[in-house]
Design a protein around this motif. Sequence first.
Motif, PDB file in Angstrom:
ATOM      1  N   ILE A   1      -3.522   1.677   2.946  1.00  0.00           N
ATOM      2  CA  ILE A   1      -3.278   0.530   2.129  1.00  0.00           C
ATOM      3  C   ILE A   1      -4.757   0.125   1.634  1.00  0.00           C
ATOM      4  O   ILE A   1      -5.674  -0.048   2.450  1.00  0.00           O
ATOM      5  CB  ILE A   1      -2.800  -0.678   2.841  1.00  0.00           C
ATOM      6  CG1 ILE A   1      -1.359  -0.297   3.300  1.00  0.00           C
ATOM      7  CG2 ILE A   1      -2.794  -1.936   2.159  1.00  0.00           C
ATOM      8  CD1 ILE A   1      -0.494  -1.289   4.128  1.00  0.00           C
ATOM      9  N   LYS A   2      -5.133   0.036   0.425  1.00  0.00           N
ATOM     10  CA  LYS A   2      -6.317  -0.570  -0.188  1.00  0.00           C
ATOM     11  C   LYS A   2      -6.471  -2.008  -0.201  1.00  0.00           C
ATOM     12  O   LYS A   2      -7.450  -2.668  -0.123  1.00  0.00           O
ATOM     13  CB  LYS A   2      -6.757   0.094  -1.505  1.00  0.00           C
ATOM     14  CG  LYS A   2      -6.997   1.638  -1.309  1.00  0.00           C
ATOM     15  CD  LYS A   2      -8.102   2.041  -0.881  1.00  0.00           C
ATOM     16  CE  LYS A   2      -8.199   3.418  -0.361  1.00  0.00           C
ATOM     17  NZ  LYS A   2      -9.335   3.613   0.638  1.00  0.00           N
ATOM     18  N   ASN A   3      -5.261  -2.656  -1.018  1.00  0.00           N
ATOM     19  CA  ASN A   3      -5.240  -3.862  -1.056  1.00  0.00           C
ATOM     20  C   ASN A   3      -4.140  -4.474  -0.823  1.00  0.00           C
ATOM     21  O   ASN A   3      -2.958  -4.074  -1.143  1.00  0.00           O
ATOM     22  CB  ASN A   3      -5.620  -4.461  -2.589  1.00  0.00           C
ATOM     23  CG  ASN A   3      -6.885  -4.142  -2.932  1.00  0.00           C
ATOM     24  OD1 ASN A   3      -7.548  -4.635  -2.552  1.00  0.00           O
ATOM     25  ND2 ASN A   3      -7.108  -3.292  -3.979  1.00  0.00           N
ATOM     26  N   GLN A   4      -4.025  -5.683  -0.184  1.00  0.00           N
ATOM     27  CA  GLN A   4      -2.902  -6.508   0.371  1.00  0.00           C
ATOM     28  C   GLN A   4      -2.572  -7.876  -0.335  1.00  0.00           C
ATOM     29  O   GLN A   4      -3.579  -8.287  -0.512  1.00  0.00           O
ATOM     30  CB  GLN A   4      -2.695  -6.681   1.918  1.00  0.00           C
ATOM     31  CG  GLN A   4      -1.730  -7.059   2.554  1.00  0.00           C
ATOM     32  CD  GLN A   4      -1.927  -6.746   4.262  1.00  0.00           C
ATOM     33  OE1 GLN A   4      -2.477  -5.843   4.393  1.00  0.00           O
ATOM     34  NE2 GLN A   4      -1.113  -7.598   4.722  1.00  0.00           N
ATOM     35  N   HIS A   5      -1.496  -8.252  -0.803  1.00  0.00           N
ATOM     36  CA  HIS A   5      -1.165  -9.203  -1.790  1.00  0.00           C
ATOM     37  C   HIS A   5      -0.187 -10.265  -1.095  1.00  0.00           C
ATOM     38  O   HIS A   5       1.010  -9.592  -0.999  1.00  0.00           O
ATOM     39  CB  HIS A   5      -1.005  -9.247  -3.121  1.00  0.00           C
ATOM     40  CG  HIS A   5      -2.066  -8.468  -3.642  1.00  0.00           C
ATOM     41  ND1 HIS A   5      -3.139  -8.865  -4.309  1.00  0.00           N
ATOM     42  CD2 HIS A   5      -2.049  -6.789  -3.554  1.00  0.00           C
ATOM     43  CE1 HIS A   5      -3.748  -7.516  -4.913  1.00  0.00           C
ATOM     44  NE2 HIS A   5      -3.096  -6.749  -4.616  1.00  0.00           N
TER      45      HIS A   5
ATOM     46  N   GLU B   1       4.935  -9.504   1.086  1.00  0.00           N
ATOM     47  CA  GLU B   1       3.712  -9.025   0.744  1.00  0.00           C
ATOM     48  C   GLU B   1       3.956  -7.793  -0.051  1.00  0.00           C
ATOM     49  O   GLU B   1       4.901  -6.954   0.164  1.00  0.00           O
ATOM     50  CB  GLU B   1       3.059  -8.487   2.134  1.00  0.00           C
ATOM     51  CG  GLU B   1       2.775  -9.525   3.046  1.00  0.00           C
ATOM     52  CD  GLU B   1       2.060  -9.078   4.292  1.00  0.00           C
ATOM     53  OE1 GLU B   1       2.210  -8.044   4.668  1.00  0.00           O
ATOM     54  OE2 GLU B   1       1.325  -9.781   4.967  1.00  0.00           O
TER      55      GLU B   1
ATOM     56  N   TYR C   1       1.484  -4.214  -1.702  1.00  0.00           N
ATOM     57  CA  TYR C   1       0.472  -3.388  -1.347  1.00  0.00           C
ATOM     58  C   TYR C   1      -0.001  -2.440  -2.319  1.00  0.00           C
ATOM     59  O   TYR C   1       0.833  -1.929  -3.070  1.00  0.00           O
ATOM     60  CB  TYR C   1       0.786  -2.606   0.126  1.00  0.00           C
ATOM     61  CG  TYR C   1       1.353  -3.296   0.983  1.00  0.00           C
ATOM     62  CD1 TYR C   1       0.681  -4.247   2.032  1.00  0.00           C
ATOM     63  CD2 TYR C   1       2.737  -3.227   1.506  1.00  0.00           C
ATOM     64  CE1 TYR C   1       1.427  -4.833   2.901  1.00  0.00           C
ATOM     65  CE2 TYR C   1       3.407  -3.951   2.139  1.00  0.00           C
ATOM     66  CZ  TYR C   1       2.683  -4.654   3.157  1.00  0.00           C
ATOM     67  OH  TYR C   1       3.284  -5.354   4.112  1.00  0.00           O
ATOM     68  N   GLU C   2      -1.272  -2.136  -2.569  1.00  0.00           N
ATOM     69  CA  GLU C   2      -1.845  -1.135  -3.117  1.00  0.00           C
ATOM     70  C   GLU C   2      -2.293  -0.183  -2.650  1.00  0.00           C
ATOM     71  O   GLU C   2      -3.069  -0.557  -1.608  1.00  0.00           O
ATOM     72  CB  GLU C   2      -2.938  -1.609  -4.419  1.00  0.00           C
ATOM     73  CG  GLU C   2      -2.569  -2.635  -5.515  1.00  0.00           C
ATOM     74  CD  GLU C   2      -3.629  -3.268  -6.041  1.00  0.00           C
ATOM     75  OE1 GLU C   2      -3.877  -2.811  -7.222  1.00  0.00           O
ATOM     76  OE2 GLU C   2      -4.046  -4.331  -5.731  1.00  0.00           O
ATOM     77  N   SER C   3      -1.969   1.076  -2.709  1.00  0.00           N
ATOM     78  CA  SER C   3      -2.407   2.116  -1.618  1.00  0.00           C
ATOM     79  C   SER C   3      -2.458   3.499  -2.368  1.00  0.00           C
ATOM     80  O   SER C   3      -2.237   3.792  -3.414  1.00  0.00           O
ATOM     81  CB  SER C   3      -1.190   2.221  -0.612  1.00  0.00           C
ATOM     82  OG  SER C   3      -0.835   1.273   0.291  1.00  0.00           O
ATOM     83  N   ASN C   4      -3.280   4.430  -1.333  1.00  0.00           N
ATOM     84  CA  ASN C   4      -3.489   5.714  -1.824  1.00  0.00           C
ATOM     85  C   ASN C   4      -2.661   6.688  -1.014  1.00  0.00           C
ATOM     86  O   ASN C   4      -2.505   6.339   0.152  1.00  0.00           O
ATOM     87  CB  ASN C   4      -4.893   6.088  -1.642  1.00  0.00           C
ATOM     88  CG  ASN C   4      -5.925   5.507  -2.885  1.00  0.00           C
ATOM     89  OD1 ASN C   4      -5.473   4.979  -3.736  1.00  0.00           O
ATOM     90  ND2 ASN C   4      -7.116   5.362  -2.254  1.00  0.00           N
TER      91      ASN C   4
ATOM     92  N   LYS D   1      -1.470   7.350  -6.394  1.00  0.00           N
ATOM     93  CA  LYS D   1      -1.480   5.968  -5.930  1.00  0.00           C
ATOM     94  C   LYS D   1      -0.266   5.596  -5.537  1.00  0.00           C
ATOM     95  O   LYS D   1       0.846   5.741  -6.181  1.00  0.00           O
ATOM     96  CB  LYS D   1      -1.927   4.990  -7.374  1.00  0.00           C
ATOM     97  CG  LYS D   1      -3.282   5.360  -7.660  1.00  0.00           C
ATOM     98  CD  LYS D   1      -4.454   4.297  -7.029  1.00  0.00           C
ATOM     99  CE  LYS D   1      -5.947   4.764  -7.608  1.00  0.00           C
ATOM    100  NZ  LYS D   1      -6.704   4.620  -6.528  1.00  0.00           N
TER     101      LYS D   1
ATOM    102  N   SER E   1      -1.591   0.072 -12.611  1.00  0.00           N
ATOM    103  CA  SER E   1      -2.332   1.229 -11.845  1.00  0.00           C
ATOM    104  C   SER E   1      -2.237   2.593 -12.722  1.00  0.00           C
ATOM    105  O   SER E   1      -3.214   3.320 -12.748  1.00  0.00           O
ATOM    106  CB  SER E   1      -1.672   1.481 -10.373  1.00  0.00           C
ATOM    107  OG  SER E   1      -2.179   2.363  -9.865  1.00  0.00           O
TER     108      SER E   1
END
Lengths: 288, 281
Positions: A49-53, A121, A123-126, A131, A158
């Motif tokens: 997880i890179k960003n969590q919203h 929530e 998430y943006e992840s790798n 992506k 993305s």
Amino acid sequence: MKELVIISGKGGTGKTSITASFAALAGNAVLADCDVDAADLHLLLKPEIKNQHEFICGREAIINQEQCTNCGLCNSLCRFDAIKVSDGKVIIDPYSCEGCGVCVHFCPAQAIEFPERLCGEWYESNTRYGKMIHAKLAPAAENSGKLVAQVRQAARESAEKQSGKLILVDGPPGIGCPVIASITGAIAILVISEPTVSGEHDLERVLKLAKHFDVPAMVCVNKWDINPEAAERIEQKAVACGAKAVGRIPYDETFTQSQIRGQLVVDFPASIAAQDISKLWNEISQMI
Amino acid sequence: MKIAVASGKGGTGKTTVSLALASVAGTDALLMDCDVEEPNCHLFISTEQQREKVYGLMPVIDKALCTSCGKCGKICQFNAIAVLGDNVLLFPELCHGCGGCVRVCPTGALKEVDKEIGEIGGCRKDDLSLIDGHLSIGQAMSPPLIRAVKNHGGKEKYIIVDCPPGTSCPMVTAVRDADFVLLVTEPTPFGLHDLTLAVDTLRELKLPMGVIINRADSGDDKVKAYCKAEGIPVMLEIPHRRDIATAYSRGEIMLQAAPELSLMFRKLLKDVENRVSEVKK
């Protein structure tokens, strides 16, 4: 940019395992898990997880007991059976409240507050295949369709950023709001069916839905050898409903065993399932 | 007594369990298929079904009376009404039918009309009675139809509710007033993960629950370990057998293919009953 949405109508037909294998075969597609109330794709793709919203969506009516005069008007206005009068006190059931605000607006004592509601929530992840955008709906929360829309929007952004051409969407079961939110505007859907009376019935409904929203459909019968006649019938039905039959996968323990090891079906290239999934992917990638 | 059969993950065997449980309860039971998006129970009972249409309410506008005051657009929380200058646009697929717009409209330009949301059906075979819902294609919101199905329950001793998968509004609406919830899962990572989500949801709703592990010997032991750690009873384990899967594929109730499992289901019903009476004490 093209979105391919993998759905099934009936749950448990193998959507997520097949989507994860497609991720490996496609290489560098953006992956979106739109089954937001029972998301499983991350168990196979192990995203970092890179960003969590926070997903804030809609509002919730809450009674301020000190101001409430127990007049009962809210109870008579609520269409969702969310307001009860018990022991002379008005109580709002948060799990039935749909956040329409009618009680808030008409309360003569202005005793109902209407704060925003945290519904989950995203998430943006790798992942090692590209992506991934995924989400988690809060337990018993509403608005899964809106969370699906959020996930798809983020996946498109993305893909645009990296000039990606393909988004693979793992869709939810059913034909209701989260499914509609998953398929509208997609280039195509792939329905993973199974050769059972339920699979056949559910396929027909989901293909009617695709037609209703004008999305081209393809059909794959998983576990076809459980009932070969039914598999045949399903493919005929698919064609009759305007869809294309694009492949079959046999019942194969590799589905379960790879999942238990946290791996993909295509990580076991000697298995028949892996070979059939590769064939299926070749067929589909030519079509889209 | 209302027993809900639910799961986070789809395809774990909710319908199989619901049908078997209703079969052993016989004439004392009513089976209620609340998976209205994809109802399947009827496929195992009878092709002949009496159905009646179910309607929800939806606003329509009389433009001659509308003054474009904007009050309707302001009260609507679901973006189902947009007021753009003199133009009022309605988006029926987003409407939840709360009635707020009609109530705030000062000129009576908005009124509510019936909108078909689906059908309720019923059928029976031998001792087995079913009520189910069939959501109309393209209709987004299933909870109103689920509520309509649930209002059809009578005085049966057991009401068995086959619930939709997931953990959001349709599942919550279906399990809401149950006396006990049976969560059907499978011994795989997906099964376990979605079980934990369903457990979180039921805990949030403060509902008593037990777990059924279907295809019990097909995966690993982690579901059992989880249930033990969380203090959730495993009520039944159904073996993984190809003949059961084949029977299901043909539309046969599991107990027809495996009558020896009837005893297990009778015991399950009794165990659930005991747990419900414990909770009530």
